[in-house]
Design a protein around this motif. Structure first.
Motif, PDB file in Angstrom:
ATOM      1  N   SER A  44       0.820  -1.360  -0.110  1.00  0.00           N
ATOM      2  CA  SER A  44       0.336  -0.272   0.078  1.00  0.00           C
ATOM      3  C   SER A  44       1.066   1.189   0.392  1.00  0.00           C
ATOM      4  O   SER A  44       0.559   2.285  -0.537  1.00  0.00           O
ATOM      5  CB  SER A  44      -0.788  -0.369   1.197  1.00  0.00           C
ATOM      6  N   ALA A  48       1.092   3.998  -2.912  1.00  0.00           N
ATOM      7  CA  ALA A  48       0.408   5.887  -2.743  1.00  0.00           C
ATOM      8  C   ALA A  48       1.739   6.760  -3.004  1.00  0.00           C
ATOM      9  O   ALA A  48       1.440   7.342  -3.578  1.00  0.00           O
ATOM     10  CB  ALA A  48       0.340   5.406  -1.309  1.00  0.00           C
ATOM     11  N   LEU A 159      -0.266  11.945   1.922  1.00  0.00           N
ATOM     12  CA  LEU A 159      -0.335  10.336   1.157  1.00  0.00           C
ATOM     13  C   LEU A 159       0.500   9.709   1.257  1.00  0.00           C
ATOM     14  O   LEU A 159      -0.317   8.491   2.421  1.00  0.00           O
ATOM     15  CB  LEU A 159      -1.698  10.430   0.148  1.00  0.00           C
ATOM     16  N   ALA A 160       1.192   9.390   0.362  1.00  0.00           N
ATOM     17  CA  ALA A 160       2.706   8.891   1.152  1.00  0.00           C
ATOM     18  C   ALA A 160       3.339   8.578   2.166  1.00  0.00           C
ATOM     19  O   ALA A 160       3.937   7.181   2.505  1.00  0.00           O
ATOM     20  CB  ALA A 160       3.399   9.011  -0.551  1.00  0.00           C
ATOM     21  N   LEU A 230      -4.602   0.224  -3.006  1.00  0.00           N
ATOM     22  CA  LEU A 230      -4.517   1.877  -2.543  1.00  0.00           C
ATOM     23  C   LEU A 230      -4.953   2.710  -1.528  1.00  0.00           C
ATOM     24  O   LEU A 230      -5.664   1.338  -0.981  1.00  0.00           O
ATOM     25  CB  LEU A 230      -5.356   2.680  -3.644  1.00  0.00           C
ATOM     26  N   PHE A 254      -7.784   8.912  -6.863  1.00  0.00           N
ATOM     27  CA  PHE A 254      -6.612   8.119  -7.279  1.00  0.00           C
ATOM     28  C   PHE A 254      -6.783   8.524  -8.622  1.00  0.00           C
ATOM     29  O   PHE A 254      -7.195   8.120  -9.601  1.00  0.00           O
ATOM     30  CB  PHE A 254      -6.173   6.672  -7.062  1.00  0.00           C
TER      31      PHE A 254
END
Length: 278
Positions: A44, A48, A159-160, A230, A254
């Motif tokens: 995940s 990301a 996010l990442a 995701l 996304f």
């Protein structure tokens, strides 16, 4: 406690690598592939990292530690990395110590420039136009304290970086399946040790993370990932002495096109030097 959540957010934004996790013998089917929960979180995080655009809704609540330690930040974000890095962040609610920031705040990053819209900042700087323009190279400069504070809060939307923090976990497990935003997801839960998460942070930010979470041994997290790995939802929670924080982030859109543009030139002013606190 007021420093805890911003410090955690700084760590999320500054992560540059994925940590190795102790593999749990807890597997989950992802499409036709069965992955250990730790491997699923790693995947995940990798997915990301590859996302080029998304939108997010985030709520941060802090409680305890006296009146000054309680507060709430709520807002949304648009992000794109291609064809150039750009973000549009809206903080509709900013409240700490019982004090609201009137009108919230908004920041647009594009063309190596940050544009900030904030009634409070305008009063401090004596600015009459709605927007303030600050070159990105000056955001960390002396005299830009209010800009820095806002950008620290805005990093909670990353996010990442947020998902990469979770890869430091050694006890993550799959706890079931749930629907998030109309999408089927697998729910993972665990904790990550702050000391190890700090090693993932850029050295320039590591001290801030460790200082802000100096009394928190572990941070609890929940991750909801879809069939493509995701991350659709992430929650983080922790405590420091008698204070707690809870962060909830919902991610969507996304790799869909987003529209991020600088405000009209006639609505923008430059921040006067020396008009904000250090």
């Amino acid at each position: 406690m007021r420093r805890m959540a911003p410090a955690l957010a700084l760590g999320a934004a500054a992560l540059v690598a994925v940590a190795g996790c102790g593999a749990q013998q807890n597997t989950v089917a992802l499409g036709n592939v069965k992955l250990a929960a730790a491997d699923a979180v790693q995947q995940s995080a990798q997915k990301a990292e590859a996302v080029t655009s998304y939108s997010a809704d985030v709520v941060l609540d802090t409680k305890g530690g006296g009146q000054q330690g309680s507060g709430k930040v709520q807002g949304s974000m648009l992000y794109q990395s291609q064809p150039e890095l750009a973000t549009d962040i809206r903080l509709d609610t900013i409240n700490f110590g019982g004090q609201n920031v009137p009108g919230g705040a908004r920041a647009i990053l594009t063309d190596e420039t940050v544009y900030v819209k904030s009634e409070m900042l305008n009063r401090i700087g004596g600015i009459t136009k709605p927007w303030v323009r600050v070159p990105l190279s000056q955001v960390g400069a002396e005299g830009q304290a209010e800009i820095r504070k806002f950008m620290d809060q805005a990093r909670q939307f990353d996010l990442a970086g947020t998902v990469k923090l979770l890869t430091a976990s050694k006890d993550v497990k799959a706890v079931g399946t749930e629907t998030v935003g109309g999408v089927d997801t697998t729910h993972y839960s665990g904790t990550f040790p702050v000391a190890e998460a700090a090693q993932l942070v850029d050295p320039a930010q590591r001290e801030k993370l460790q200082e802000g979470l100096s009394h928190a041994k572990d941070v609890k997290f929940d991750l909801w990932a879809d069939a493509q790995s995701l991350p659709r939802k992430v929650t983080l929670s922790g405590s420091e002495k008698d204070a707690t924080f809870n962060l909830t982030a919902l991610f969507k859109g996304f790799n869909e096109p987003v529209e991020i543009t600088a405000p009209p030139a006639d609505q923008v002013d430059d921040l006067p030097k020396g008009r904000t606190g250090n």
